[in-house]
Motif scaffolding. Structure first.
Motif, PDB file in Angstrom:
ATOM      1  N   UNK A 118      24.502 -43.950 -18.064  1.00 32.18           N
ATOM      2  CA  UNK A 118      23.042 -43.898 -17.986  1.00 32.18           C
ATOM      3  C   UNK A 118      22.451 -43.073 -19.116  1.00 32.18           C
ATOM      4  N   UNK A 119      23.237 -42.144 -19.655  1.00 33.77           N
ATOM      5  CA  UNK A 119      22.759 -41.271 -20.733  1.00 33.77           C
ATOM      6  C   UNK A 119      23.040 -41.879 -22.089  1.00 33.77           C
ATOM      7  N   UNK A 120      24.217 -42.475 -22.228  1.00 33.63           N
ATOM      8  CA  UNK A 120      24.702 -42.838 -23.543  1.00 33.63           C
ATOM      9  C   UNK A 120      24.305 -44.236 -23.993  1.00 33.63           C
ATOM     10  N   UNK A 128      19.721 -38.313 -31.314  1.00 33.41           N
ATOM     11  CA  UNK A 128      20.537 -37.111 -31.225  1.00 33.41           C
ATOM     12  C   UNK A 128      20.687 -36.475 -32.590  1.00 33.41           C
ATOM     13  N   UNK A 129      20.934 -37.298 -33.594  1.00 25.61           N
ATOM     14  CA  UNK A 129      21.105 -36.759 -34.941  1.00 25.61           C
ATOM     15  C   UNK A 129      19.797 -36.223 -35.492  1.00 25.61           C
ATOM     16  N   UNK A 134      31.393 -37.711 -26.891  1.00 20.66           N
ATOM     17  CA  UNK A 134      31.749 -36.814 -25.782  1.00 20.66           C
ATOM     18  C   UNK A 134      31.088 -37.162 -24.448  1.00 20.66           C
ATOM     19  N   UNK A 135      30.011 -37.962 -24.480  1.00 19.71           N
ATOM     20  CA  UNK A 135      29.310 -38.265 -23.225  1.00 19.71           C
ATOM     21  C   UNK A 135      29.333 -39.755 -22.898  1.00 19.71           C
ATOM     22  N   UNK A 136      30.264 -40.496 -23.493  1.00 23.98           N
ATOM     23  CA  UNK A 136      30.302 -41.942 -23.254  1.00 23.98           C
ATOM     24  C   UNK A 136      30.601 -42.285 -21.803  1.00 23.98           C
ATOM     25  N   UNK A 137      31.155 -41.334 -21.032  1.00 25.56           N
ATOM     26  CA  UNK A 137      31.431 -41.619 -19.626  1.00 25.56           C
ATOM     27  C   UNK A 137      30.150 -41.584 -18.790  1.00 25.56           C
ATOM     28  N   UNK A 154      29.055 -37.697 -36.918  1.00 21.52           N
ATOM     29  CA  UNK A 154      27.928 -37.467 -36.011  1.00 21.52           C
ATOM     30  C   UNK A 154      28.166 -38.152 -34.668  1.00 21.52           C
ATOM     31  N   UNK A 155      28.632 -39.402 -34.728  1.00 15.43           N
ATOM     32  CA  UNK A 155      28.908 -40.116 -33.480  1.00 15.43           C
ATOM     33  C   UNK A 155      29.955 -39.375 -32.648  1.00 15.43           C
TER      34      UNK A 155
END
Length: 474
Positions: free
Chosen positions: A80-82, A468-469, A74-77, A67-68
């Protein structure tokens, strides 16, 4: 986000995410729990099917890692989101690791734990997860028979641990390992940081009591009493009941200390009863039972029931022989006017092999026994011990100075008055509160609670599932 979801599942021949060192196809591939994550583990634990629970936990770790990798990685860059998502994933996966560690201990696999952690380091590609792995590696060396030096080396891999630290577990193990090296001001700052970051009741009870200890050691008994009172009130709040095993132990220790500070016989008698109840729950190793008997003996000392104190200490020694308990036995004998027997007990110890807090107790105990014996050679040894002993805490410095003055007078005049003897062994015991007040941050191994029981309690906590999950489940 849901419509673009593509699960990132390992291929058949890739290493399994569970840390088993097996290929995914031969390990967790056919056991993935999907959205029933954690349920099989709970079911098998209820039946005490530990091997099956271990397989279920491995599958849970693999599932959560998938799941991670599918959602957060995929969005760790996008920091502000992650940020929040990553924090949830690290804590959730860490909860499954706690279950795995408990089951490794339960099934006799702890010797393989460090290698497993090395493999699990790759589950989340982020520094915060690497620091969490460093925490678990350090924790490994704090089990019974621990190696503090090795634990410190492992924790250093987590990098500097400052007052801005947000990981409660890392703060806790840092305090456990480095507390005695900190100044009084810094000790309070780190304790306050844990109390700020963690809302867990066990942490609140433990570290508020630790603050009380620090104030006592600088001579502020009133502040210590007020803080212990706060801990007792917190442990009695209806919304906090029933307390877990660990919470109840922290509560009764604070209650006992409050009784000591107030010289309240009713509180001490109730503490003895509660300690006995706690010891009956089956969660304690022989080391832990011996520690509880030590707590009970402290209560008997303040009640001036010295025969009961002696009997209790001897019971603890039969379970686990420690220098501190040998010193406490010598104390109980001295207070019964058995100076010869007290000398025999204290002479069994080698001061060069002792570390604080046992060394604190030894130096002060030996001096008091020497004063009562009036033996010139023993007084000479006591003088040497006290002169080489340089405690940091004002409480111990004052005791040391008073004993040294009496010892020197006994050597020069070859006569010690009864008043001086009485002053060297005050009401409640010359060791009462000493080693107890130094041991402010019980660790998983050090408190003697069965290592399985500690992780059993951790394992029962429900691991969080990221938002997210949750969306994927919808």
């Amino acid at each position: 986000m849901t419509t673009n979801y593509r699960p990132t599942i390992p291929t058949w021949s890739q290493p399994c995410h569970c840390g088993s060192d097996k290929k995914f196809g031969n390990c967790c591939r056919n056991r993935l729990p999907g959205f029933d994550i954690g349920k099989k583990y709970t079911k098998e634990c209820d039946k005490e099917h530990w091997e099956l629970a271990l397989l279920a936990t491995r599958a849970d770790i693999t599932q959560y890692t998938i799941w991670h990798n599918s959602h957060t990685a995929p969005v760790t860059h996008h920091e502000s989101v992650v940020g929040y998502m990553l924090w949830v994933d690290i804590n959730a996966l860490g909860s499954y690791l706690e279950r795995l560690q408990w089951l490794y201990d339960r099934t006799g696999r702890l010797s393989n734990w460090l290698e497993t952690l090395d493999r699990l380091r790759n589950n989340i590609q982020h520094r915060s997860w690497y620091r969490k792995i460093a925490y678990y590696r350090a924790l490994f060396f704090l089990r019974p028979g621990y190696d503090v030096a090795e634990a410190r080396r492992e924790l250093k891999k987590a990098g500097p641990i400052t007052l801005q630290e947000t990981d409660v577990q890392i703060l806790q193990i840092f305090i456990d390992l480095e507390f005695q090296r900190l100044t009084f001001a810094d000790r309070l700052k780190y304790l306050d940081r844990i109390l700020e970051v963690s809302k867990d009741l066990g942490d609140q009870l433990q570290y508020r009591a630790s603050k009380a200890v620090q104030y006592f050691l600088i001579g502020d008994a009133r502040a210590a009493e007020e803080l212990f009172s706060e801990v007792v009130e917190l442990g009695r709040k209806p919304e906090n009941l029933p307390l877990t095993k660990y919470q109840r132990h922290m509560y009764v220790r604070a209650f006992q200390h409050l009784g000591m500070l107030r010289h309240d016989s009713k509180i001490l008698e109730e503490s003895i009863s509660t300690f006995n109840e706690i010891m009956m729950d089956g969660s304690w190793t022989p080391i832990g039972q011996a520690a509880i008997y030590r707590e009970i003996a402290e209560c008997y000392k303040f009640l001036e029931q010295w025969h009961d104190a002696e009997t209790t200490v001897r019971t603890g020694l039969d379970l686990h022989d420690t220098p501190i308990d040998r010193i406490h036995l010598a104390e109980a004998l001295l207070y019964q006017k058995k100076a010869t027997e007290a000398c025999a007990e204290i002479d069994r110890l080698k001061p060069a092999e002792l570390l604080s807090p046992a060394l604190d107790d030894y130096c002060l105990a030996y001096a008091a026994i020497a004063i009562w014996s009036e033996d010139q050679q023993r007084l000479g040894f006591a003088k040497a011990h006290l002169e080489s002993y340089n405690p940091d805490e004002p409480y111990f410095r004052e005791r040391r100075l008073n004993l040294l003055l009496t010892v020197n007078e006994g050597i020069s005049k070859q006569k010690i008055s009864q008043d001086q003897k009485d002053a060297s062994a005050p009401k409640g015991g010359f060791l009462a509160l000493l080693s107890k007040f130094l041991m402010v941050q019980p660790n998983f191994g050090g408190i003697g609670l069965n290592f399985n029981a500690i992780f059993e309690e951790l394992a029962k906590r429900k691991a969080p599932v990221s938002s997210v999950n949750n969306e994927v489940q919808k």
